[in-house]
Design a protein around this motif. Sequence first.
Motif, PDB file in Angstrom:
ATOM      1  N   PRO A 269     -12.995 -24.849  63.894  1.00 26.73           N
ATOM      2  CA  PRO A 269     -14.208 -24.022  63.907  1.00 26.73           C
ATOM      3  C   PRO A 269     -15.284 -24.626  64.812  1.00 26.73           C
ATOM      4  N   ARG A 270     -16.131 -23.764  65.337  1.00 26.67           N
ATOM      5  CA  ARG A 270     -17.231 -24.232  66.175  1.00 26.67           C
ATOM      6  C   ARG A 270     -18.231 -25.032  65.350  1.00 26.67           C
ATOM      7  N   ALA A 271     -18.996 -25.856  66.056  1.00 24.76           N
ATOM      8  CA  ALA A 271     -20.067 -26.607  65.407  1.00 24.76           C
ATOM      9  C   ALA A 271     -21.158 -25.641  64.947  1.00 24.76           C
ATOM     10  N   GLU A 272     -21.751 -25.946  63.830  1.00 19.45           N
ATOM     11  CA  GLU A 272     -22.860 -25.143  63.325  1.00 19.45           C
ATOM     12  C   GLU A 272     -24.145 -25.564  64.035  1.00 19.45           C
ATOM     13  N   ILE A 273     -24.859 -24.588  64.592  1.00 16.28           N
ATOM     14  CA  ILE A 273     -26.118 -24.863  65.275  1.00 16.28           C
ATOM     15  C   ILE A 273     -27.261 -24.471  64.346  1.00 16.28           C
ATOM     16  N   SER A 274     -28.133 -25.422  64.071  1.00 13.93           N
ATOM     17  CA  SER A 274     -29.259 -25.156  63.174  1.00 13.93           C
ATOM     18  C   SER A 274     -30.204 -24.131  63.790  1.00 13.93           C
ATOM     19  N   ASP A 275     -30.754 -23.266  62.944  1.00  9.26           N
ATOM     20  CA  ASP A 275     -31.687 -22.251  63.434  1.00  9.26           C
ATOM     21  C   ASP A 275     -32.947 -22.875  64.028  1.00  9.26           C
ATOM     22  N   ASP A 276     -33.275 -24.081  63.569  1.00  7.36           N
ATOM     23  CA  ASP A 276     -34.490 -24.728  64.092  1.00  7.36           C
ATOM     24  C   ASP A 276     -34.173 -25.801  65.138  1.00  7.36           C
ATOM     25  N   ALA A 277     -32.965 -25.760  65.698  1.00  7.74           N
ATOM     26  CA  ALA A 277     -32.633 -26.702  66.777  1.00  7.74           C
ATOM     27  C   ALA A 277     -33.589 -26.482  67.945  1.00  7.74           C
ATOM     28  N   PRO A 278     -34.143 -27.556  68.498  1.00  6.91           N
ATOM     29  CA  PRO A 278     -35.126 -27.392  69.583  1.00  6.91           C
ATOM     30  C   PRO A 278     -34.480 -26.881  70.866  1.00  6.91           C
ATOM     31  N   VAL A 279     -35.248 -26.131  71.637  1.00  3.93           N
ATOM     32  CA  VAL A 279     -34.790 -25.656  72.940  1.00  3.93           C
ATOM     33  C   VAL A 279     -34.830 -26.819  73.923  1.00  3.93           C
ATOM     34  N   ALA A 280     -33.685 -27.094  74.566  1.00  2.46           N
ATOM     35  CA  ALA A 280     -33.611 -28.207  75.524  1.00  2.46           C
ATOM     36  C   ALA A 280     -34.021 -27.761  76.918  1.00  2.46           C
ATOM     37  N   VAL A 281     -33.629 -26.553  77.284  1.00  2.41           N
ATOM     38  CA  VAL A 281     -33.968 -26.047  78.619  1.00  2.41           C
ATOM     39  C   VAL A 281     -34.179 -24.540  78.518  1.00  2.41           C
ATOM     40  N   SER A 282     -35.180 -24.055  79.266  1.00  2.69           N
ATOM     41  CA  SER A 282     -35.529 -22.650  79.218  1.00  2.69           C
ATOM     42  C   SER A 282     -35.681 -22.121  80.638  1.00  2.69           C
ATOM     43  N   ALA A 283     -35.035 -20.984  80.913  1.00  2.00           N
ATOM     44  CA  ALA A 283     -35.164 -20.308  82.204  1.00  2.00           C
ATOM     45  C   ALA A 283     -35.717 -18.914  81.951  1.00  2.00           C
ATOM     46  N   GLN A 284     -36.758 -18.551  82.703  1.00  2.00           N
ATOM     47  CA  GLN A 284     -37.395 -17.252  82.507  1.00  2.00           C
ATOM     48  C   GLN A 284     -37.541 -16.519  83.831  1.00  2.00           C
ATOM     49  N   ASP A 285     -36.926 -15.319  83.898  1.00  2.00           N
ATOM     50  CA  ASP A 285     -37.050 -14.417  85.039  1.00  2.00           C
ATOM     51  C   ASP A 285     -36.736 -15.109  86.369  1.00  2.00           C
ATOM     52  N   ILE A 286     -35.610 -15.837  86.394  1.00  2.00           N
ATOM     53  CA  ILE A 286     -35.235 -16.611  87.580  1.00  2.00           C
ATOM     54  C   ILE A 286     -34.674 -15.688  88.668  1.00  2.00           C
ATOM     55  N   THR A 287     -35.176 -15.874  89.888  1.00  2.00           N
ATOM     56  CA  THR A 287     -34.580 -15.238  91.066  1.00  2.00           C
ATOM     57  C   THR A 287     -34.233 -16.342  92.062  1.00  2.00           C
ATOM     58  N   ILE A 288     -33.093 -16.179  92.732  1.00  2.00           N
ATOM     59  CA  ILE A 288     -32.638 -17.156  93.720  1.00  2.00           C
ATOM     60  C   ILE A 288     -32.132 -16.383  94.930  1.00  2.00           C
ATOM     61  N   ASP A 289     -32.632 -16.736  96.105  1.00  2.00           N
ATOM     62  CA  ASP A 289     -32.277 -16.039  97.338  1.00  2.00           C
ATOM     63  C   ASP A 289     -31.531 -16.958  98.293  1.00  2.00           C
ATOM     64  N   TYR A 290     -30.575 -16.386  99.022  1.00  2.00           N
ATOM     65  CA  TYR A 290     -29.945 -17.034 100.165  1.00  2.00           C
ATOM     66  C   TYR A 290     -30.353 -16.223 101.394  1.00  2.00           C
ATOM     67  N   GLY A 291     -31.376 -16.694 102.108  1.00  2.00           N
ATOM     68  CA  GLY A 291     -31.894 -15.912 103.221  1.00  2.00           C
ATOM     69  C   GLY A 291     -32.448 -14.599 102.704  1.00  2.00           C
ATOM     70  N   LYS A 292     -31.934 -13.486 103.218  1.00  2.00           N
ATOM     71  CA  LYS A 292     -32.391 -12.166 102.787  1.00  2.00           C
ATOM     72  C   LYS A 292     -31.576 -11.611 101.629  1.00  2.00           C
ATOM     73  N   THR A 293     -30.580 -12.380 101.180  1.00  2.00           N
ATOM     74  CA  THR A 293     -29.700 -11.909 100.106  1.00  2.00           C
ATOM     75  C   THR A 293     -30.144 -12.489  98.772  1.00  2.00           C
ATOM     76  N   ARG A 294     -30.341 -11.641  97.789  1.00  2.00           N
ATOM     77  CA  ARG A 294     -30.717 -12.096  96.445  1.00  2.00           C
ATOM     78  C   ARG A 294     -29.448 -12.348  95.633  1.00  2.00           C
ATOM     79  N   ALA A 295     -29.219 -13.612  95.288  1.00  2.00           N
ATOM     80  CA  ALA A 295     -28.015 -13.997  94.547  1.00  2.00           C
ATOM     81  C   ALA A 295     -28.207 -13.916  93.043  1.00  2.00           C
ATOM     82  N   VAL A 296     -29.440 -14.154  92.581  1.00  2.00           N
ATOM     83  CA  VAL A 296     -29.747 -14.099  91.146  1.00  2.00           C
ATOM     84  C   VAL A 296     -31.043 -13.315  90.994  1.00  2.00           C
ATOM     85  N   HIS A 297     -31.049 -12.369  90.073  1.00  2.00           N
ATOM     86  CA  HIS A 297     -32.190 -11.467  89.962  1.00  2.00           C
ATOM     87  C   HIS A 297     -32.672 -11.381  88.512  1.00  2.00           C
ATOM     88  N   GLY A 298     -33.786 -12.052  88.209  1.00  2.00           N
ATOM     89  CA  GLY A 298     -34.462 -11.890  86.928  1.00  2.00           C
ATOM     90  C   GLY A 298     -33.673 -12.351  85.718  1.00  2.00           C
TER      91      GLY A 298
END
Length: 576
Positions: A269-298
Amino acid sequence: MASIVSVNSLSVAYRSGGQDVPVVHEVSLDVAEGQTHALVGESGSGKSTVAATLLGHLRHGSRITGGSVQVSGADVFALPARELRRLRGGTVAMVGQNAGHALTPSMRIGRQIAEAGGEVPVVELLEQVRLPNPADLARRYPHELSGGQQQRVAIAMAIAARPKVLVLDEPTTGLDVITQRSVLDLIAALSDELGLAAVLVSHDLGVVAHMADEVTVLRSGQVVESAPTRQLFARPQDPYTKRLLASVPRLDDAGLAVVGEAGEREVRPRAEISDDAPVAVSAQDITIDYGKTRAVHGVSFDVRRGEVLALVGESGSGKSTLAWSLAGLRTPSGGTMRHADGDLARPAQQRPLSLRRRVQLVFQNADTSLNPRRSVGDAVRHPLRFFGTVPDRTEAAERARQLIADVRLDPALADRLPAQLSGGQRQRIGIARALAGEPDVLIADEITTALDVSVQADVLRLLDDLRRERDLACLFISHDLAVVRGIADRVVVLRHGVVVEEGPTEAVFADPRHPYTRQLMAAALEPDPDARPYVDDTADWADAADGDDIWTDQGDDGHRVRRWRPLNAPVAEGIL
């Protein structure tokens, strides 16, 4: 039916220390027209060596010590040089693992296919391998094609001279599930159309179950079992075969499999994750472009301590781009990425060392990420000294040996070069190196793609153990949905840089709601020749997200789906 390929009691050895070291011992197999015979086994089992002998190839220093290889009635190793050249390509052709390496980067596709020989026009060959706009594509260079298109070009080159035998050496390793399924279906269709006999080398037992008529299992150069595909998968006789089959992850596994010596299988079985486990990393509305090409959108996501978040999708979906950006190897164009210790939107070299060491990346290919001229112990010691986590060289050496032990390897291996280790051992060293910075966020980018099934299972269990022991937040990148089902707590499905579905792994796999997610699952291959698709129906669809009206919630557990509508239907949202 007469055999086109006949391998009789083949033995191959190489010289070392004045003695013959056997790598293949008395292997026999026969392949008739229209049949596919699969060779399976772990790395070092001799399967690629056997397959290469059909073209008269032997590795430097190797020689035939017994038996024979006959193709279309000719003894391959008795042929004169001119006849052997005629055999290669004319009678036997090979499709290798990495078409990108096999194609000449400075030569147009059409010219490369023309040089492969044969009477069939280039455009007709490209049409035969189901490539769109063949006349235009023939004028392109290899780097202008996707991985799946490159593999189709390699197949076109292989069938140009209308061979009788096709050798397929890991032809879909590294391809995403949809591309893999389309390439395999193409190979099967061409085999039927052209009456090809095929020898398939693969460690992917899902591919073998889908493609092969007969299977030969090799271990340390010897045949341990050979049988028709359905018989072998349903009733394996040898414990080694049973362990291989039991090690394959399944789409309905609710955790990682633990396999016993006799092939018995238990899902942890998978490990149980506590509901109050702290957030280690947070990404919000990330966009990433390669030149004129958008590779990741929001794209937005959080990863909590002790949790595994998986990013899945086809090649080009943006999942690895997100991983590299989080690691500081690609600067996002917009949005925020934060760790408790600081801003992750800056490139790695601009992050303070105290933050830089907190987020570490394990690369996909340990072969190329380790310096071949330095010991693996040095590879682990370097980040210890770089991050200043040890006071001196003596302490660094001791700590490196402990880290190597932490990834379940013998510390004595620290003095060896990467080439002296197996693929699985090298990947464990890559994990040990990442742990040297004492991170709380670990990014695993396709780390099991090229590994044998049993080695893959060991590495996945190691990663699962480490996240439990060290309370690591893990961002897991993979195109293997069965692996994701076993290890991930939550999953984010990406298409063309946009999130189309996300939620707890159990919820997404139990009830995939977006057509693209269902398409991915339908393309996945299970280790069972008679397995039905994981999902039965997929819809043609169009995106219906509009402004702030983007998501449809599927419950209160965080499972949500990007709005879509059936193609050519006027409704705002489709329900499967």
